[in-house]
Scaffold this motif. Sequence first.
Motif, PDB file in Angstrom:
ATOM      1  N   LEU A  29     -17.125 -19.566  22.138  1.00 18.22           N
ATOM      2  CA  LEU A  29     -15.724 -19.212  21.872  1.00 18.22           C
ATOM      3  C   LEU A  29     -15.558 -19.085  20.356  1.00 18.22           C
ATOM      4  O   LEU A  29     -15.914 -19.996  19.604  1.00 18.22           O
ATOM      5  N   LEU A  30     -15.034 -17.950  19.939  1.00 20.34           N
ATOM      6  CA  LEU A  30     -14.879 -17.692  18.509  1.00 20.34           C
ATOM      7  C   LEU A  30     -13.380 -17.751  18.190  1.00 20.34           C
ATOM      8  O   LEU A  30     -12.603 -16.947  18.716  1.00 20.34           O
ATOM      9  N   VAL A  31     -12.995 -18.734  17.375  1.00 21.76           N
ATOM     10  CA  VAL A  31     -11.566 -18.853  17.022  1.00 21.76           C
ATOM     11  C   VAL A  31     -11.383 -18.300  15.609  1.00 21.76           C
ATOM     12  O   VAL A  31     -11.879 -18.886  14.641  1.00 21.76           O
ATOM     13  N   ALA A  32     -10.710 -17.150  15.493  1.00 24.56           N
ATOM     14  CA  ALA A  32     -10.572 -16.523  14.173  1.00 24.56           C
ATOM     15  C   ALA A  32      -9.387 -15.576  14.201  1.00 24.56           C
ATOM     16  O   ALA A  32      -9.030 -15.057  15.269  1.00 24.56           O
ATOM     17  N   ASN A  33      -8.791 -15.326  13.031  1.00 21.59           N
ATOM     18  CA  ASN A  33      -7.704 -14.347  13.048  1.00 21.59           C
ATOM     19  C   ASN A  33      -8.332 -12.954  13.217  1.00 21.59           C
ATOM     20  O   ASN A  33      -9.506 -12.756  12.902  1.00 21.59           O
ATOM     21  N   PRO A  34      -7.549 -12.007  13.720  1.00 25.24           N
ATOM     22  CA  PRO A  34      -8.139 -10.716  14.099  1.00 25.24           C
ATOM     23  C   PRO A  34      -8.912 -10.065  12.952  1.00 25.24           C
ATOM     24  O   PRO A  34      -9.968  -9.473  13.178  1.00 25.24           O
ATOM     25  N   TYR A  35      -8.416 -10.211  11.714  1.00 21.50           N
ATOM     26  CA  TYR A  35      -9.093  -9.528  10.608  1.00 21.50           C
ATOM     27  C   TYR A  35     -10.473 -10.144  10.369  1.00 21.50           C
ATOM     28  O   TYR A  35     -11.474  -9.457  10.259  1.00 21.50           O
ATOM     29  N   ASP A  36     -10.532 -11.498  10.344  1.00 18.88           N
ATOM     30  CA  ASP A  36     -11.822 -12.157  10.119  1.00 18.88           C
ATOM     31  C   ASP A  36     -12.813 -11.850  11.238  1.00 18.88           C
ATOM     32  O   ASP A  36     -13.996 -11.627  11.014  1.00 18.88           O
ATOM     33  N   ALA A  37     -12.270 -11.865  12.455  1.00 20.22           N
ATOM     34  CA  ALA A  37     -13.154 -11.599  13.590  1.00 20.22           C
ATOM     35  C   ALA A  37     -13.714 -10.186  13.489  1.00 20.22           C
ATOM     36  O   ALA A  37     -14.888  -9.942  13.750  1.00 20.22           O
ATOM     37  N   PHE A  38     -12.852  -9.255  13.033  1.00 19.11           N
ATOM     38  CA  PHE A  38     -13.293  -7.867  12.904  1.00 19.11           C
ATOM     39  C   PHE A  38     -14.385  -7.764  11.844  1.00 19.11           C
ATOM     40  O   PHE A  38     -15.397  -7.093  12.009  1.00 19.11           O
ATOM     41  N   MET A  39     -14.166  -8.527  10.759  1.00 20.07           N
ATOM     42  CA  MET A  39     -15.167  -8.542   9.693  1.00 20.07           C
ATOM     43  C   MET A  39     -16.507  -9.053  10.232  1.00 20.07           C
ATOM     44  O   MET A  39     -17.564  -8.508   9.970  1.00 20.07           O
ATOM     45  N   LEU A  40     -16.389 -10.126  10.989  1.00 19.15           N
ATOM     46  CA  LEU A  40     -17.605 -10.737  11.543  1.00 19.15           C
ATOM     47  C   LEU A  40     -18.306  -9.759  12.480  1.00 19.15           C
ATOM     48  O   LEU A  40     -19.514  -9.622  12.498  1.00 19.15           O
ATOM     49  N   VAL A  86     -18.092 -23.845  20.175  1.00 20.22           N
ATOM     50  CA  VAL A  86     -16.898 -23.206  19.593  1.00 20.22           C
ATOM     51  C   VAL A  86     -17.168 -22.972  18.113  1.00 20.22           C
ATOM     52  O   VAL A  86     -17.555 -23.895  17.387  1.00 20.22           O
ATOM     53  N   ILE A  87     -16.983 -21.721  17.660  1.00 16.34           N
ATOM     54  CA  ILE A  87     -17.139 -21.408  16.238  1.00 16.34           C
ATOM     55  C   ILE A  87     -15.758 -21.104  15.667  1.00 16.34           C
ATOM     56  O   ILE A  87     -15.035 -20.252  16.199  1.00 16.34           O
ATOM     57  N   CYS A  88     -15.401 -21.835  14.621  1.00 19.37           N
ATOM     58  CA  CYS A  88     -14.083 -21.616  14.014  1.00 19.37           C
ATOM     59  C   CYS A  88     -14.256 -20.907  12.688  1.00 19.37           C
ATOM     60  O   CYS A  88     -15.067 -21.325  11.857  1.00 19.37           O
ATOM     61  N   MET A  89     -13.445 -19.855  12.479  1.00 20.36           N
ATOM     62  CA  MET A  89     -13.470 -19.179  11.184  1.00 20.36           C
ATOM     63  C   MET A  89     -12.107 -19.353  10.523  1.00 20.36           C
ATOM     64  O   MET A  89     -11.171 -18.639  10.855  1.00 20.36           O
ATOM     65  N   PRO A  90     -11.968 -20.319   9.610  1.00 18.75           N
ATOM     66  CA  PRO A  90     -10.662 -20.506   8.967  1.00 18.75           C
ATOM     67  C   PRO A  90     -10.403 -19.352   7.995  1.00 18.75           C
ATOM     68  O   PRO A  90     -11.287 -18.987   7.215  1.00 18.75           O
ATOM     69  N   GLY A  91      -9.214 -18.762   8.079  1.00 18.34           N
ATOM     70  CA  GLY A  91      -8.875 -17.662   7.160  1.00 18.34           C
ATOM     71  C   GLY A  91      -8.501 -18.232   5.819  1.00 18.34           C
ATOM     72  O   GLY A  91      -8.357 -19.441   5.645  1.00 18.34           O
ATOM     73  N   THR A  97      -6.470 -22.788  12.120  1.00 12.73           N
ATOM     74  CA  THR A  97      -7.768 -22.885  12.806  1.00 12.73           C
ATOM     75  C   THR A  97      -8.214 -24.336  12.961  1.00 12.73           C
ATOM     76  O   THR A  97      -8.699 -24.743  14.019  1.00 12.73           O
ATOM     77  N   PHE A  98      -8.046 -25.113  11.888  1.00 12.68           N
ATOM     78  CA  PHE A  98      -8.525 -26.501  11.946  1.00 12.68           C
ATOM     79  C   PHE A  98      -7.727 -27.326  12.945  1.00 12.68           C
ATOM     80  O   PHE A  98      -8.275 -28.185  13.628  1.00 12.68           O
ATOM     81  N   ASP A  99      -6.409 -27.027  13.011  1.00 14.45           N
ATOM     82  CA  ASP A  99      -5.587 -27.784  13.967  1.00 14.45           C
ATOM     83  C   ASP A  99      -6.041 -27.481  15.393  1.00 14.45           C
ATOM     84  O   ASP A  99      -6.163 -28.380  16.231  1.00 14.45           O
ATOM     85  N   ILE A 100      -6.278 -26.177  15.648  1.00 12.41           N
ATOM     86  CA  ILE A 100      -6.736 -25.809  16.998  1.00 12.41           C
ATOM     87  C   ILE A 100      -8.048 -26.547  17.304  1.00 12.41           C
ATOM     88  O   ILE A 100      -8.235 -27.127  18.368  1.00 12.41           O
ATOM     89  N   ALA A 101      -8.951 -26.549  16.307  1.00 10.38           N
ATOM     90  CA  ALA A 101     -10.262 -27.176  16.503  1.00 10.38           C
ATOM     91  C   ALA A 101     -10.099 -28.651  16.854  1.00 10.38           C
ATOM     92  O   ALA A 101     -10.778 -29.176  17.746  1.00 10.38           O
ATOM     93  N   ARG A 102      -9.168 -29.315  16.126  1.00 11.20           N
ATOM     94  CA  ARG A 102      -8.984 -30.739  16.374  1.00 11.20           C
ATOM     95  C   ARG A 102      -8.525 -31.000  17.808  1.00 11.20           C
ATOM     96  O   ARG A 102      -9.003 -31.906  18.485  1.00 11.20           O
ATOM     97  N   GLN A 103      -7.593 -30.146  18.263  1.00 12.43           N
ATOM     98  CA  GLN A 103      -7.076 -30.347  19.632  1.00 12.43           C
ATOM     99  C   GLN A 103      -8.172 -30.062  20.678  1.00 12.43           C
ATOM    100  O   GLN A 103      -8.272 -30.748  21.692  1.00 12.43           O
TER     101      GLN A 103
END
Length: 984
Positions: A29-40, A86-91, A97-103
Amino acid sequence: MLSKLKLNQLYFKDTQFVSLMTKRIFNVLLVANPYDAFMLEDDGRIDEKIFIEYMNLSLRYPPRFTQVSTEEDAWKQLGNTMFDLVICMPGSDNSDTFDIARQIKEKYPHIPLVVLTPFSHGIKERMEHEDLSIFEYVFCWLGNTDLLVSIIKLIEDKMNLEHDIKEVGVQMILLVEDSIRFYSSVLPNLYKFVLRQSQEFATEALNEHQRTLRMRGRPKIVLARSYEEAMDLYNKYQNNTLGIISDARYPREDKIDPHAGIRFLTEVRSRDPFIPLILQSAEVSNKEFALSCGAQFIDKNSKKMNIDLREAVSENFGFGDFIFRNPNTMEEVVRVHNLKELQNAIFSIPAESFLYHISRNHISRWLYSRAIFPVAEFLKQITWESLQDIDAHRQIIFEAIVKYRKMKNQGVVAVFQRDRFDRYSNFARIGDGSLGGKGRGLAFIDNMVKRHAEFEEFENASVVIPKTVVLCTDIFDEFMDMNQLYQVALSDADDETILRAFLRAKLPDRLVEDFFAFFDVVKSPIAIRSSSLLEDSHYQPFAGIYSTYMIPYLTDKYEMLRMLSDAIKGVYASVYYKDSKAYMQATSNVIDQEKMAVILQEVVGTQYGDRFYPSISGVARSINYYPINDELAEEGTVSLALGLGKYIVDGGLTLRVCPYHPDKVLQTSEMEMALRETQTRFYALDLKNMGQNFSLDDDFNLLKLPVKEAENDGSLNYIASTYDPYDMVIRDGIYPGGRKVITFANILQHDVFPLARILQLVQKYGQGEMRRPVEIEFAVNLNAAEKKGVFYLLQIRPMVDMKADLNEDLDAIPEDQLLLKSVNSLGQGIMDDIQDVIYVKTEGYSASNNQLIAYDIEKLNKRFLDEGKHYILIGPGRWGSSDTWLGIPVKWPNISAARVIVEAGLTNYRVDPSQGTHFFQNLTSFGVGYFTINAYMNDGLYNQELLNSMPAVEETKYLRWVHFDKPLAVKMNGKKKIGVVSFD
């Protein structure tokens, strides 16, 4: 010293690669904002890139990525799918992102979390204030998809580390580094290198499936980010560490210590003088320290740092080719690519070079990196200190490799590779099609022998299969299409025409080199056996329908190639002979479905002048419908003969033994019987016959010889007894004068060779694993001088057991209702659809007409086949015997519509129950009854008067065919050996 190591008792167990790397990452599961995910994703192709990357490295199971950008999406996906990572990409914005990760961590504590961040100034500051303790690792994204493969592999390695090291001794490469930026670029490089290497060493595997499995044995890469973490890992796995790569400066006791790496490597070196160490540092002054603890130094500032590191790992960690060097000049002396080359080179390596490498554990390290664990473990324990004898050391390494390669080759169907096939190869295939029935049976027994250690328990015997190469069915298809043979094959042309057309055709050219490689290894005659798709299949075994040729071994390999090619084409052609087509019709099979694989197999035997044959051939059946004395039906029965097995198949006089009562043999229990009912002739391969006149008859180059010839060859030691005409006794063993009787007495009664015990095991496991009674062909080569021998398994096939229940007491049926009754019958079950009987007239019967009688029967049989009806066949003597004086020489297709076959003795022509009938297998598979009746001795009943009194549908000089208005009732009880045919 060698004996102390008990090399011959070294029992290598094969590495269970299947049980390695069992924990995998399938869904990410990749948690990232659309722009970062697109970059990735670099315009949305991450799945494809990972897939290509996995395929290039021969890895299976590429993971699937699911991308979410809001908390809501994340919970929805987590609710639907099991995620493994789960891979988190903080923008750079203040994203949550970090809050989601913690939950996520709170709700799913077992899922590993990783941070992947593009390293820009803002994020760095932001990260300093975050609590990163919930994350396994933080990585820095440099736009390279290789990093994603490394993240997944790093976490998989961590999950499987403990289990795989314990299970088989997988090795670990320890990377100690705390700089995120740095390990994010080193790991992809390191993984790519190790995975590439493991692709290389997977060539030690024998087929594709094994190859993918072997890759699971590659070294694991483990990342430590502090002195304490590194020390813990080393303490735990120091015996399985392949090498260490360490930075100089990282945390120790919670503070950055500029010399932490040096302290760590110094400690490691004090415990292990030979482990490869690499120190990498941005401070060149650390080079001195590296040298002092015997580590290689790599400068982090160098432009080609990654290349330097890869070279250092390749040279020091045992990857790539093994290079033997001159210890004084460090020049290359010998280079080996794989295990076979090491085995071949071991005795020619200069002593000082050899000593340099073994005293530093280099060989076992090289074997470890190639996942050859059993040998590596064994050799690691034999240090120079313990042995101090170079020649002994060479010998030990050589024997360990040989033992391992033999063990590894057993029970596996390898892909035939010319450069790999050698005397330790057991079973290989050419082509991708099916192995056919016999081929599958052979692969199955080879594997069975490997799995049961009891087969290893014999001091003076080994149990193996002969060297075998199978030409798979796709070669047959290619041959038929390439030469456009279907038209003639499926026509009504006679057998000779079909054979000639096949012999004129060409086999694919690429096979020539393969055959030459095979000849180089198998320096003995070769049997070319059919292995068709339908042959030996579970419910309708085709026994003895297709041809089997044997060719002698010649030093002229082109002449040998010609004979081999002709034999292969001869086997291919036999699919389309008249008999085969008749058989297909009888079994309701379609000839186009039949495909032929061909087995090339070394012939078991010994050369005596111009003849070649084994000491013993035999057929074992795990159920016995003729139990006598103390024998039980389930103890099985074995027919033994001297010479080639064709003698048994043709129904010759064999020695019938129950492996559980080897000292009680009916035929040798009385002298008269022993002289009358033991083998008088045997088959041998004629080594002078070059097959110029290649013929339909597949035994054109076999010799049928009197037993006396074997006595001249000196091959009867331990298998014959001597009849002493003066004292009128038979003595076990060979004595001058007197007729030699084939009794196998020294083997059966005096246990010179553990034949009975091996047969018990083979029957037990064969039947146990096929879950039904089996028939097994075997041959034995005895070395009389050394009292040793090799037991070769040639074939296994199911005997189809009829399960029809018979509760009725057949003895209670009144005699006036019986047409036939046998108390020595074969078969099990009930038939109620037969109205016809064909019988041989007994008045004026003479065995000299048996061949003519066979022709008459064949004609009538064809009419029954065409109408799809069955009959009962009665005649004197043994049906199907190739000796026309013993009985009527029919082949199975000539009588295939008969459902009960009766051997009826005449006063001057007594018959013993047939054992070696050519069609025993067909009788059982079609549920045919086989009765032996000697009515004049009150042994059963045969109401011939009734048949003689009925009108004949047809009558020839020798036969009558009569028809009953109502069906006859056939009932057979196989366990009690009683069979009856009654009428109303």
